[in-house]
Design a protein around this motif. Structure first.
Motif, PDB file in Angstrom:
ATOM      1  N   ALA A   1     -10.053  13.626  23.838  1.00 23.66           N
ATOM      2  CA  ALA A   1      -9.426  12.290  23.790  1.00 23.66           C
ATOM      3  C   ALA A   1      -9.836  11.467  25.011  1.00 23.66           C
ATOM      4  O   ALA A   1     -10.178  10.286  24.902  1.00 23.66           O
ATOM      5  CB  ALA A   1      -7.909  12.434  23.722  1.00 23.66           C
ATOM      6  N   ARG A   2      -9.832  12.097  26.189  1.00 26.05           N
ATOM      7  CA  ARG A   2     -10.172  11.376  27.427  1.00 26.05           C
ATOM      8  C   ARG A   2     -11.649  10.967  27.437  1.00 26.05           C
ATOM      9  O   ARG A   2     -11.999   9.859  27.838  1.00 26.05           O
ATOM     10  CB  ARG A   2      -9.837  12.279  28.628  1.00 26.05           C
ATOM     11  N   ASP A   3     -12.540  11.880  26.968  1.00 25.01           N
ATOM     12  CA  ASP A   3     -13.975  11.572  26.941  1.00 25.01           C
ATOM     13  C   ASP A   3     -14.257  10.414  25.983  1.00 25.01           C
ATOM     14  O   ASP A   3     -15.078   9.541  26.261  1.00 25.01           O
ATOM     15  CB  ASP A   3     -14.795  12.803  26.535  1.00 25.01           C
ATOM     16  N   LYS A   4     -13.536  10.415  24.869  1.00 25.43           N
ATOM     17  CA  LYS A   4     -13.712   9.341  23.882  1.00 25.43           C
ATOM     18  C   LYS A   4     -13.255   8.005  24.489  1.00 25.43           C
ATOM     19  O   LYS A   4     -13.922   6.983  24.366  1.00 25.43           O
ATOM     20  CB  LYS A   4     -12.889   9.676  22.638  1.00 25.43           C
ATOM     21  N   PHE A   5     -12.133   8.038  25.213  1.00 22.32           N
ATOM     22  CA  PHE A   5     -11.579   6.829  25.845  1.00 22.32           C
ATOM     23  C   PHE A   5     -12.558   6.281  26.886  1.00 22.32           C
ATOM     24  O   PHE A   5     -12.869   5.100  26.899  1.00 22.32           O
ATOM     25  CB  PHE A   5     -10.229   7.171  26.483  1.00 22.32           C
ATOM     26  N   SER A   6     -13.083   7.162  27.761  1.00 24.85           N
ATOM     27  CA  SER A   6     -13.953   6.638  28.819  1.00 24.85           C
ATOM     28  C   SER A   6     -15.334   6.269  28.299  1.00 24.85           C
ATOM     29  O   SER A   6     -16.012   5.443  28.896  1.00 24.85           O
ATOM     30  CB  SER A   6     -14.027   7.571  30.022  1.00 24.85           C
TER      31      SER A   6
END
Ligand SMILES: NC(=O)C1=CN([C@@H]2O[C@H](COP(=O)(O)OP(=O)(O)OC[C@H]3O[C@@H](n4cnc5c(N)ncnc54)[C@H](O)[C@@H]3O)[C@@H](O)[C@H]2O)C=CC1
Ligand SMILES: O=C(O)C(=O)Cc1ccc(O)cc1
Length: 286
Positions: free
Chosen positions: A280-285
């Motif tokens: 989720a974090r990698d997709k967001f950044s």
């Protein structure tokens, strides 16, 4: 020029950055600053953020085309009440507060007949710093600004405030007050509450162990926002308490589940939580 006189009440990080961005875009003939701290206003004039300043709210809003209220949430109601009798019939009022239901309630209570020219707003951009000295013209570039116009709000007032924000380089989106407060409770208010709480927990341990001395980059990344202004965040927590408590309860349950998995040595469960979060974090950044 898009407008003649713009008045900013509260020339701090956000009010000052808005003024700087509009000056750079050359869309206001005159920007008047108003506040309570004389030294901050003098600094605003010296930095060229405002053209004039006054500590008197009545003088500040006289003949203003647009009034931007950029003070902490706990002061908005009294500012509205003080300016109401002086506002001209054409003056558009907007704000930048981090929670919207409380500001809208204050506006219904205090703005009277001027409610039809009130455009609630919130730039999703900022830093952990306060005051005009921390303001900068590019703060809102490529960032979002949420407007939550009311049923009563004149669409022409919303259109003008939208244009002003677009001149700062921001993308303007509209949503309901309720949706705004739920989303921001999760994405902004909860992280600030967690950062303050974590740093406070560690600070109270510090005399027993050398915690901050050996803190790595992760600690710095996670806790920067705990340097934010305590009074501002106090006001946000109380203004949006229902939505914050709701998402905090959800978070507490998830944290208890993770603690349980760690206690049980349940590798599959721990890895599944961490992997889901990393994705989720990698997709967001990205
Ligand atoms: N700091 C941030 O990153 C963001 C803050 N906001 C919102 O923007 C508003 C302002 O925040 P900042 O610019 O960070 O604060 P700040 O502390 O930098 O500026 C606020 C200014 O308002 C003045 N002020 C306080 N009470 C006043 C009153 N009764 N009358 C006139 N002036 C008064 C203060 O002297 C100060 O200069 C808050 O409502 C906050 O929720 C919104 C987005 C981001
Ligand atoms: O410092 C940061 O990263 C922030 O999150 C700034 C911020 C603070 C309050 C808001 O309502 C919006 C943005």
């Amino acid at each position: 020029m898009l407008i003649q006189r713009l008045t900013i009440i509260g020339v701090g990080l956000i009010g000052g950055s808005f003024a700087r961005a509009l000056k750079r875009a050359r869309v206001c003939a005159e920007i008047v600053g108003c506040g309570r701290q004389l030294d901050n206003l003098q600094e605003a004039l010296r930095l060229g953020v405002v053209d004039h300043y006054t500590t008197d709210l009545a003088t500040a809003v006289q003949d203003a085309d647009v009034v931007v209220v950029a003070v902490p949430l706990g002061h908005i109601a009294s500012v509205f009440a003080t300016i109401r009798p002086i506002l001209a019939p054409h003056t558009i009022i907007t704000d930048v507060g981090s929670a919207k239901a409380s500001v809208v309630a204050d506006a219904y209570q205090e703005l009277g007949e001027h409610i039809c020219r009130f455009v609630p707003g919130h730039p999703i951009a900022g830093t952990e710093k306060s005051g005009v000295a921390a303001s900068f013209a590019s703060l809102f570039e490529n960032r979002r600004v949420i407007l939550t116009p009311l049923a009563e709000t004149d669409p022409q007032a919303t259109a003008l405030i939208t244009q002003l924000w677009q001149h700062t380089g921001a993308e303007v989106v509209s949503m309901s007050v309720e949706h705004h407060d739920e989303v921001l409770a999760a994405t902004s208010h909860l992280p600030h509450v967690l950062a303050y709480s974590l740093v406070d927990t560690l600070a109270q341990m510090e005399d027993r162990r050398e915690i901050f001395r050996f803190a790595a980059g992760g600690f710095r990344d996670f806790t920067r926002i705990a340097s934010s202004d305590p009074k501002m965040w106090h006001d946000i927590c109380l203004a949006n308490r229902t939505a914050i408590l709701h998402v905090l309860a959800h978070f507490n349950a998830d944290l208890a589940e993770l603690a349980d998995a760690i206690e049980q040595g349940d590798s599959a469960h721990i890895l599944s939580i961490f992997s889901r979060a990393k994705t989720a974090r990698d997709k967001f950044s990205g």
